[in-house]
Design a protein around this motif. Structure first.
Motif, mmCIF file in Angstrom:
data_model
loop_
_atom_site.group_PDB
_atom_site.id
_atom_site.type_symbol
_atom_site.label_atom_id
_atom_site.label_comp_id
_atom_site.label_asym_id
_atom_site.label_seq_id
_atom_site.Cartn_x
_atom_site.Cartn_y
_atom_site.Cartn_z
ATOM 1 N N LYS A 197 0.844 -1.194 0.000
ATOM 2 C CA LYS A 197 0.000 0.000 0.000
ATOM 3 C C LYS A 197 0.879 1.243 0.000
ATOM 4 C CE LYS A 197 -4.512 0.976 1.939
ATOM 5 N NZ LYS A 197 -5.358 0.804 3.107
ATOM 6 N N LEU A 198 1.904 1.239 0.864
ATOM 7 C CA LEU A 198 2.817 2.371 0.963
ATOM 8 C C LEU A 198 3.509 2.613 -0.374
ATOM 9 C CD1 LEU A 198 4.243 4.437 2.821
ATOM 10 C CD2 LEU A 198 5.984 2.711 3.236
ATOM 11 N N ILE A 199 3.986 1.495 -0.972
ATOM 12 C CA ILE A 199 4.669 1.622 -2.259
ATOM 13 C C ILE A 199 3.732 2.192 -3.309
ATOM 14 C CG2 ILE A 199 5.629 0.279 -4.184
ATOM 15 C CD1 ILE A 199 6.900 -1.525 -2.020
ATOM 16 N N HIS A 200 2.507 1.710 -3.284
ATOM 17 C CA HIS A 200 1.539 2.198 -4.266
ATOM 18 C C HIS A 200 1.309 3.704 -4.119
ATOM 19 C CE1 HIS A 200 -1.845 2.116 -7.021
ATOM 20 N NE2 HIS A 200 -2.485 2.879 -6.134
ATOM 21 N N GLN A 223 18.067 -3.953 -4.813
ATOM 22 C CA GLN A 223 17.527 -2.659 -4.372
ATOM 23 C C GLN A 223 18.602 -1.573 -4.393
ATOM 24 O OE1 GLN A 223 14.494 -2.350 -4.385
ATOM 25 N NE2 GLN A 223 14.089 -4.541 -4.411
ATOM 26 N N LEU A 224 19.812 -1.957 -3.972
ATOM 27 C CA LEU A 224 20.889 -0.964 -3.955
ATOM 28 C C LEU A 224 21.184 -0.449 -5.357
ATOM 29 C CD1 LEU A 224 23.414 -2.257 -1.269
ATOM 30 C CD2 LEU A 224 22.085 -0.133 -1.242
ATOM 31 N N SER A 225 21.192 -1.344 -6.303
ATOM 32 C CA SER A 225 21.488 -0.883 -7.664
ATOM 33 C C SER A 225 20.320 -0.035 -8.187
ATOM 34 C CB SER A 225 21.778 -2.075 -8.578
ATOM 35 O OG SER A 225 20.569 -2.588 -9.092
ATOM 36 N N GLU A 226 19.111 -0.372 -7.720
ATOM 37 C CA GLU A 226 17.957 0.467 -8.090
ATOM 38 C C GLU A 226 18.090 1.873 -7.532
ATOM 39 O OE1 GLU A 226 13.915 0.152 -8.832
ATOM 40 O OE2 GLU A 226 14.572 -1.593 -9.970
ATOM 41 N N ILE A 227 18.497 1.916 -6.247
ATOM 42 C CA ILE A 227 18.660 3.225 -5.612
ATOM 43 C C ILE A 227 19.675 4.053 -6.379
ATOM 44 C CG2 ILE A 227 19.566 4.397 -3.564
ATOM 45 C CD1 ILE A 227 18.339 2.222 -1.864
ATOM 46 N N PHE A 228 20.766 3.413 -6.742
ATOM 47 C CA PHE A 228 21.789 4.148 -7.491
ATOM 48 C C PHE A 228 21.219 4.668 -8.806
ATOM 49 C CE2 PHE A 228 25.124 4.127 -10.777
ATOM 50 C CZ PHE A 228 25.910 5.140 -10.263
ATOM 51 N N VAL A 245 10.942 4.269 -3.515
ATOM 52 C CA VAL A 245 10.436 2.902 -3.373
ATOM 53 C C VAL A 245 11.524 1.869 -3.048
ATOM 54 C CG1 VAL A 245 9.303 1.013 -4.591
ATOM 55 C CG2 VAL A 245 8.352 3.326 -4.716
ATOM 56 N N PRO A 246 12.639 1.883 -3.788
ATOM 57 C CA PRO A 246 13.678 0.886 -3.470
ATOM 58 C C PRO A 246 14.141 0.967 -2.019
ATOM 59 C CG PRO A 246 14.213 2.067 -5.494
ATOM 60 C CD PRO A 246 12.999 2.712 -4.939
ATOM 61 N N MET A 247 14.136 2.163 -1.448
ATOM 62 C CA MET A 247 14.543 2.300 -0.046
ATOM 63 C C MET A 247 13.577 1.562 0.871
ATOM 64 S SD MET A 247 15.880 6.141 0.441
ATOM 65 C CE MET A 247 17.222 6.796 -0.499
ATOM 66 N N VAL A 248 12.281 1.710 0.525
ATOM 67 C CA VAL A 248 11.274 1.028 1.336
ATOM 68 C C VAL A 248 11.483 -0.491 1.239
ATOM 69 C CG1 VAL A 248 8.806 0.618 1.650
ATOM 70 C CG2 VAL A 248 9.624 2.899 0.987
ATOM 71 N N ARG A 249 11.702 -0.940 0.026
ATOM 72 C CA ARG A 249 11.923 -2.377 -0.186
ATOM 73 C C ARG A 249 13.170 -2.837 0.572
ATOM 74 N NH1 ARG A 249 8.434 -4.049 -4.337
ATOM 75 N NH2 ARG A 249 8.064 -2.485 -5.947
ATOM 76 N N LEU A 250 14.213 -2.006 0.507
ATOM 77 C CA LEU A 250 15.457 -2.351 1.181
ATOM 78 C C LEU A 250 15.223 -2.444 2.686
ATOM 79 C CD1 LEU A 250 18.531 -2.754 0.616
ATOM 80 C CD2 LEU A 250 18.822 -0.364 1.239
#
Lengths: 461, 340
Positions: B4-7, B32-37, B18-23
């Motif tokens: 829900k939060l991500i949405h 996720q780290l590569s996504e954040i970058f 979003v990647p931070m939340v997933r991380l």
């Protein structure tokens, strides 16, 4: 309704008591107090120039508020917009070129009844040429101890202009408005050096003022002058401060002569309102003039001791907005010609001394003679006509009422004003022109006859 | 909970978080780290590079007002504007205090005197100008939408009508605000006459100019959107004998919402651009006037201040666009991943 009689009696008693209380609080004031202002929220226009200072000072020092006036000051894009907005009533009044109320009244450009009861300053303009033109002028300028001898006359510019004409190139210069002091000063200086600045012929629809011209003068708004010259569109210009000192600071031009050297203590800007506005709000008008006289006095007080503070006010972005140093250069008694050549010109800006704020008829008539001289007034006019127009536009009566109030309030001493009982509105014949021609305001036609270049009595384009 | 939060993060355009939340929830750290970058690191790097390029090249451009200001000088000017704003507010407080004293005196002198509290007469600060501009652009934009959406719907539903007005739209669409402005100014001056006007003339002029320039994208997009609705839907409406107003509100508008929003988004962007130009030219209060005034001042701070305004104008334009996208996602219920 049947109760109305006793009620109104009660009201009368109440009012009488109130009136008694009010008059008691004014013991010691024997003069007739100016009534409450009819309009208290006012908006005045100005152009970004140092000589708007009385307005800024009257606002910042609270002089307007002391008169019960809540004034907003608003910078305008150019002189035309400013005049139009005073006419339509969007502005209650404005910092104007002395020629504007006169030009509007006689119908040159825009036709409208504009009056003035307050003259804003003396002097304050200069003529600047680009570095390139200055380099060509310099060999013709007399020097002493390695420095040019001032005042520099247009004689030194004449060979430069002649060479342009020989090559078939137009010699373009800028001034700020067709009825501006700057237009007349630039023309005066050029003509005194034998350079013809051109005639206007409004009856033929020619309002560009370039008929028979050696130098072509066109309109550029003051703040745009330096950048227009930098772009090469004009080779020189006549404008008020700080736009001449700005050219020095930017290193793009050299002011060659100040208006103080063209005509010592010449009248410059006025505070203009429309006739209709003045009729509707007489008390407001007097109070505005009172506040501005106080501001002008503050500006000149004790040998200009307040000038640094005034410069600080003017350098704020909502007023002139240029750098402190640029404004201070001319406002504090000096003027920098060629970079590094800073000279004392203690009277470059005068706001109060020499009765600078008093609206003299002779000042108005001088402007009218120049309008006639350059064809803006196309037909011959008798001396009496000049006097009639001056009386219609310049209103020393309103000024005198305001001044008497200030004297009675004990704010300014009577000795600092002209003697209102005997003042005729004419300065004695003035001799301080660069071409040594004497101006007597009571004989405008005779004055016009003295010039080599310019329309005289029965001349018509 | 997490989904829900991500949405909702995606919906309001905070996708990069979003990647931070997933991380944080321990989801495949390496990916996720590569996504954040990719989503945060790279843009920051690009901005840093841009600032570097700006400061190096600006220092090389010599104008008559000094060198072109770099990011550091612009930041300094911004702080100067903040200081000015605070000073002006202090002056405002003093102004009202003085007025109170004066009014009290007036009352003491004459108990029947009419007392009026006047608004502050001092100058508008940079931040006041921003608010003025925003207020004007929204007025103009809402006015434009109120005109464009109904006309657009009508045109979309009726081919003949669309054919008839299409040439007019095509001709008026490309007209520059600089051409509209003098006409609008003259008309407003002549028509809007009142001794105590509710809005100032300059505000009305700017708002109408914005309206005139920004209504076209909404109009055209709405018309196209409505015209391209699946014909079966409209037929169903006819079969069950829906009233025409219901057909419009229940079928035509909902079905074309994505297109309408695309139009609105373009309109708002154009409106913002047009407003700054209009204010600059007509000297109407707002950011445009701020820029023009600074240009006229020609002080050594002017260029830096103009650049502050440019950056702010850009940022506000970005925020406005972001607002419209989020609004579109919320209203049209489209999946956030698809609407970009």
């Amino acid at each position: 309704m049947q109760k109305s009689a006793p009620l109104s009696l009660q009201k009368i008693i109440k009012t009488t008591i109130a009136a008694a209380v009010v008059s008691a609080s004014f013991v010691g004031f024997s003069h007739a107090e100016v009534g409450e202002p009819e309009k208290e929220d006012l908006k005045f226009g100005f152009i970004k120039l140092t000589d708007m200072a009385p307005l800024a000072v009257a606002y910042e020092k609270g002089y307007f508020e002391d008169e019960g006036l809540y004034v907003q000051l608003e910078a305008q894009a150019n002189w035309k917009v400013l005049l139009d907005r005073v006419i339509t009533g969007e502005l209650d009044g404005a910092h104007m070129l002395a020629g504007q109320p006169l030009g509007a009244t006689i119908g040159f450009g825009t036709k409208a009844d504009i009056i003035t009861a307050f003259s804003m300053d003396l002097n304050g303009n200069a003529i600047t040429v680009s570095n390139d033109i200055w380099a060509q002028m310099k060999p013709h300028v007399p020097h002493k101890d390695g420095k040019p001898v001032h005042p520099i006359k247009a004689d030194a510019l004449k060979p430069v202009v002649d060479s342009y004409i020989d090559q078939g190139k137009p010699f373009n210069m800028g001034m700020v408005f067709p009825v501006s002091t700057h237009n007349y000063e630039l023309r005066y200086w050029l003509a005194a050096g034998g350079i013809h600045p051109g005639y206007y012929a409004p009856h033929k629809g020619d309002t560009s003022g370039k008929i028979d011209a050696d130098a072509l003068l066109s309109v550029t708004p003051p703040p745009q002058m330096p950048s227009t010259m930098e772009a090469g569109t004009i080779y020189g210009y006549c404008v008020g401060e700080p736009w001449n000192q700005q050219a020095v600071f930017k290193g793009i031009g050299v002011p060659v002569v100040t208006d103080y050297e063209i005509w010592k203590n010449n009248p410059e800007k006025v505070f203009g309102v429309s006739q209709g506005w003045a009729d509707e709000y007489p008390n407001t008008h007097i109070r505005v003039v009172k506040a501005m006289i106080r501001a002008a006095k503050w500006l000149d007080e004790e040998n200009n001791k307040n000038r640094p503070e005034a410069v600080k006010i003017l350098s704020k972005s909502q007023y002139v907005g240029a750098d402190y140093d640029v404004i201070a250069n001319s406002m504090t008694g000096t003027f920098e010609y060629e970079k590094g050549d800073k000279r004392e010109v203690p009277d470059f800006n005068v706001f109060f001394r020499y009765n600078a704020t008093y609206p003299y008829y002779s000042d108005a008539i001088w402007y009218l003679t120049q309008m006639r001289r350059w064809g803006q007034i196309s037909d011959n006019k008798p001396d009496s006509w000049y006097m009639d127009i001056a009386k219609k536009v310049y209103r020393p009566d309103i000024y005198a009422t305001a001044a008497k109030e200030l004297i009675a309030d004990g704010v300014i001493d009577a000795s600092e004003f002209p003697n209102f009982e005997t003042e005729s509105g004419f300065k004695p014949p003035q001799t301080h022109f660069i071409d040594n021609i004497v101006y007597d305001g009571s004989k405008p036609n005779a004055y016009l006859d003295k010039f080599d270049i310019g329309l005289k009595k029965d001349d018509k384009i | 909970m997490k989904d829900k939060l991500i949405h909702s993060l995606e919906t309001v355009g905070l996708g990069p978080v979003v990647p931070m939340v997933r991380l944080a929830s321990g989801e495949n750290p390496k990916q996720q780290l590569s996504e954040i970058f990719e989503r945060i690191g790279l843009p920051i790097l690009a901005i840093a590079l841009f600032l570097l390029l700006w400061s190096v090249s600006a220092a090389k451009v010599q104008t008559s007002l000094g060198t072109l200001p770099g990011p550091a000088q612009v930041w300094q000017q911004y702080q100067g504007l903040v200081v000015e704003h605070k000073e002006e507010r202090a002056k405002e407080v003093a102004f009202y205090e003085r007025q109170e004293v004066r009014n009290a005196k007036k009352l003491a002198k004459n108990p029947d005197a009419k007392i009026k509290v006047r608004p502050y007469t001092g100058k508008e600060t940079f931040f006041d100008q921003i608010l003025t501009s925003l207020y004007t652009v929204f007025t103009g934009f809402i006015l434009a939408s109120l005109i464009a959406i109904p006309i657009g719907v009508a045109c979309g539903l009726n081919k003949k009508l669309y054919g008839a007005v299409s040439p007019i739209i095509q001709i008026l669409k490309p007209v520059s605000p600089l051409a509209w402005l003098p006409i609008v100014t003259m008309v407003v001056s002549a028509v809007y006459v009142s001794s105590d006007p509710m809005f100032s003339k300059s505000f009305v002029t700017s708002a109408i100019t914005v309206t005139l320039c920004s209504l076209w994208p909404t109009l055209i997009n709405t018309a196209t959107g409505v015209a391209s609705i699946d014909k079966d839907w409209l037929n169903v409406g006819r079969v069950i004998q829906l009233h025409w107003s219901k057909q419009v509100t229940k079928i035509a508008i909902p079905a074309s919402l994505p297109m309408i929003f695309t139009g609105l988004r373009i309109s708002l962007g154009i409106g913002w651009m047009v407003l700054i130009a209009a204010e600059m030219l007509a000297q109407n209060p707002g950011l445009g006037k701020f820029v023009w005034d600074e240009f006229q001042n020609g002080s050594s701070n002017s260029l830096g201040r103009i650049m502050v305004a440019v950056v702010v104008i850009g940022l506000i334009g970005y925020v406005l666009d972001w607002l419209m996208v989020s609004l579109q996602k919320i209203i049209s219920h489209s999946s956030p991943e698809n609407a970009r």
